[in-house]
Design a protein around this motif. Sequence first.
Motif, PDB file in Angstrom:
ATOM      1  N   ALA A  21      45.708 -65.073  41.847  1.00  0.00           N
ATOM      2  CA  ALA A  21      45.881 -63.813  42.404  1.00  0.00           C
ATOM      3  C   ALA A  21      45.691 -62.689  41.245  1.00  0.00           C
ATOM      4  O   ALA A  21      45.167 -61.641  41.722  1.00  0.00           O
ATOM      5  CB  ALA A  21      47.231 -63.621  42.863  1.00  0.00           C
ATOM      6  N   ALA A  22      45.776 -63.194  39.925  1.00  0.00           N
ATOM      7  CA  ALA A  22      45.366 -62.209  38.993  1.00  0.00           C
ATOM      8  C   ALA A  22      46.271 -61.006  39.033  1.00  0.00           C
ATOM      9  O   ALA A  22      45.652 -59.945  39.076  1.00  0.00           O
ATOM     10  CB  ALA A  22      43.947 -61.923  38.895  1.00  0.00           C
ATOM     11  N   LEU A  23      47.650 -61.073  39.340  1.00  0.00           N
ATOM     12  CA  LEU A  23      48.283 -59.765  39.547  1.00  0.00           C
ATOM     13  C   LEU A  23      48.475 -58.704  38.872  1.00  0.00           C
ATOM     14  O   LEU A  23      48.245 -57.667  38.932  1.00  0.00           O
ATOM     15  CB  LEU A  23      49.854 -60.295  40.075  1.00  0.00           C
ATOM     16  N   ALA A  25      52.580 -53.927  34.819  1.00  0.00           N
ATOM     17  CA  ALA A  25      52.767 -52.809  35.655  1.00  0.00           C
ATOM     18  C   ALA A  25      52.947 -51.340  35.112  1.00  0.00           C
ATOM     19  O   ALA A  25      53.060 -50.296  36.107  1.00  0.00           O
ATOM     20  CB  ALA A  25      54.458 -53.079  35.988  1.00  0.00           C
ATOM     21  N   SER A  26      53.067 -51.419  33.836  1.00  0.00           N
ATOM     22  CA  SER A  26      53.222 -49.961  33.315  1.00  0.00           C
ATOM     23  C   SER A  26      51.588 -49.534  33.032  1.00  0.00           C
ATOM     24  O   SER A  26      51.624 -48.288  32.642  1.00  0.00           O
ATOM     25  CB  SER A  26      53.865 -49.883  32.027  1.00  0.00           C
ATOM     26  N   GLY A  27      50.671 -50.217  33.561  1.00  0.00           N
ATOM     27  CA  GLY A  27      49.321 -49.889  33.201  1.00  0.00           C
ATOM     28  C   GLY A  27      48.940 -49.787  31.840  1.00  0.00           C
ATOM     29  O   GLY A  27      47.766 -48.972  31.636  1.00  0.00           O
ATOM     30  N   LEU A  28      49.327 -50.369  30.796  1.00  0.00           N
ATOM     31  CA  LEU A  28      48.826 -50.220  29.457  1.00  0.00           C
ATOM     32  C   LEU A  28      47.512 -51.039  29.236  1.00  0.00           C
ATOM     33  O   LEU A  28      47.269 -51.685  29.945  1.00  0.00           O
ATOM     34  CB  LEU A  28      50.062 -51.088  28.601  1.00  0.00           C
ATOM     35  N   HIS A  58      45.801 -56.266  31.656  1.00  0.00           N
ATOM     36  CA  HIS A  58      45.244 -57.217  32.564  1.00  0.00           C
ATOM     37  C   HIS A  58      44.621 -58.315  32.089  1.00  0.00           C
ATOM     38  O   HIS A  58      44.058 -59.030  32.736  1.00  0.00           O
ATOM     39  CB  HIS A  58      44.412 -56.175  33.595  1.00  0.00           C
ATOM     40  N   TRP A  59      44.250 -58.248  30.892  1.00  0.00           N
ATOM     41  CA  TRP A  59      43.274 -59.165  30.366  1.00  0.00           C
ATOM     42  C   TRP A  59      44.063 -60.601  30.504  1.00  0.00           C
ATOM     43  O   TRP A  59      45.332 -60.873  30.516  1.00  0.00           O
ATOM     44  CB  TRP A  59      43.561 -59.025  28.707  1.00  0.00           C
ATOM     45  N   SER A  67      39.272 -58.940  35.264  1.00  0.00           N
ATOM     46  CA  SER A  67      38.583 -58.005  35.139  1.00  0.00           C
ATOM     47  C   SER A  67      39.443 -56.981  36.101  1.00  0.00           C
ATOM     48  O   SER A  67      39.998 -57.519  37.109  1.00  0.00           O
ATOM     49  CB  SER A  67      37.060 -58.034  35.947  1.00  0.00           C
ATOM     50  N   ILE A  68      39.458 -55.820  35.773  1.00  0.00           N
ATOM     51  CA  ILE A  68      40.087 -54.633  36.847  1.00  0.00           C
ATOM     52  C   ILE A  68      39.322 -54.075  37.804  1.00  0.00           C
ATOM     53  O   ILE A  68      39.659 -53.165  38.641  1.00  0.00           O
ATOM     54  CB  ILE A  68      40.949 -53.790  35.828  1.00  0.00           C
ATOM     55  N   LYS A  69      38.034 -54.367  37.693  1.00  0.00           N
ATOM     56  CA  LYS A  69      37.277 -53.596  38.489  1.00  0.00           C
ATOM     57  C   LYS A  69      37.015 -54.046  40.018  1.00  0.00           C
ATOM     58  O   LYS A  69      37.121 -55.252  40.342  1.00  0.00           O
ATOM     59  CB  LYS A  69      35.725 -53.959  38.273  1.00  0.00           C
ATOM     60  N   THR A  70      37.231 -53.029  40.799  1.00  0.00           N
ATOM     61  CA  THR A  70      36.929 -53.245  42.330  1.00  0.00           C
ATOM     62  C   THR A  70      37.780 -54.430  43.010  1.00  0.00           C
ATOM     63  O   THR A  70      37.049 -55.255  43.492  1.00  0.00           O
ATOM     64  CB  THR A  70      35.553 -53.367  42.724  1.00  0.00           C
ATOM     65  N   ILE A  71      38.893 -54.334  42.665  1.00  0.00           N
ATOM     66  CA  ILE A  71      39.758 -55.531  43.211  1.00  0.00           C
ATOM     67  C   ILE A  71      40.587 -54.969  44.412  1.00  0.00           C
ATOM     68  O   ILE A  71      40.409 -55.871  45.448  1.00  0.00           O
ATOM     69  CB  ILE A  71      40.864 -56.074  42.276  1.00  0.00           C
ATOM     70  N   GLU A  72      41.173 -53.993  44.555  1.00  0.00           N
ATOM     71  CA  GLU A  72      41.833 -53.505  45.492  1.00  0.00           C
ATOM     72  C   GLU A  72      41.110 -53.590  46.908  1.00  0.00           C
ATOM     73  O   GLU A  72      40.072 -53.398  47.122  1.00  0.00           O
ATOM     74  CB  GLU A  72      42.153 -52.103  45.335  1.00  0.00           C
ATOM     75  N   GLY A  73      41.951 -54.432  47.680  1.00  0.00           N
ATOM     76  CA  GLY A  73      41.400 -54.536  49.244  1.00  0.00           C
ATOM     77  C   GLY A  73      40.244 -55.406  49.489  1.00  0.00           C
ATOM     78  O   GLY A  73      39.612 -55.592  50.560  1.00  0.00           O
ATOM     79  N   ASN A  74      39.757 -56.184  48.259  1.00  0.00           N
ATOM     80  CA  ASN A  74      38.368 -56.867  48.496  1.00  0.00           C
ATOM     81  C   ASN A  74      38.532 -58.502  48.474  1.00  0.00           C
ATOM     82  O   ASN A  74      37.815 -59.164  48.706  1.00  0.00           O
ATOM     83  CB  ASN A  74      37.413 -56.379  47.288  1.00  0.00           C
TER      84      ASN A  74
END
Length: 202
Positions: free
Chosen positions: A27-29, A168-171, A175-176, A179-186
Motif C-alpha cells: 500500500a505504500a501508506l 503523517a506529519s508530511g516531513l 515517504h522514502w 514515490s509521492i506523485k499522483t497516488i491519490e485515488g489512482n
Amino acid sequence: MNTSLWLLLVQGLLGAFDTLYYHEWRAALPARGPSVRIELLLHAVRTFIYAVIYLTFPWIAWRGLWVMVPLLLLSAEIAITLIDFTIEVETRKSLGGLYDGERITHAVIAIFFGAMLATFIPALLKGWRFPSTFALIPENDVDPLLRPAFFLMAIGAILSSARDFFAASGLPYSHWPWSIKTIEGNDVDGCAPRCRSKETGA
C-alpha cells in the motif's frame, strides 16, 4: 508468564509482517499524503505502545497499583485498534479496500492477542494483593531467547513508530523510498507507487 510472552512475540512478528508487507510494500501508506494521515498517526501511537510493552513485560513484575500501567497500555492498544478498523474503511478506498490477505493477517493477530490476554491478565491481577511497587523478573523465570528478541522488537517498533509519525506529519523525504506523485485515488488495483514509477518511467 513464558506462555504469554511467546504469544506476544508471535503476535508482534505477525504485526511486523503486516507493517512491512501490507502497509509499506503493497500500500505504500507513508506516500499517500493527507488521506491516510489519521491512520498513520494511529499506527505511530499504537506501535510506540508496543515498544513500551516489549521493553517492560519481559523484565518487570507489576505490583499493587502499578498493575494499572500494563492494563492501561493494553486498553489503549485495543481502543486504537478498534478506531483503526473504522478508519481503514475510508482511507483504503483508493486501493479498493483492505487486501484479502491483510484482513486474514489482522484476524490472526487478534487471535494471538486474545490468547496472550487470556494467559497474561490472570497472572497480572495476582499482583493486586502486594504493596505498590515493581521489581525485576528473575532471569531464570524468562526463556533465554525472549528478552533479546523483545529488545530487537522494541527497536523495530520505535523506528516504525517514528516512520509513521514523520510521514503523517508530511516531513520531507518521510515517504522514502516510495514515490509521492499522483497516488491519490489512482491505485484501485492495489499497485503501489513503485509500480506506477515502473509503468510511467517516473
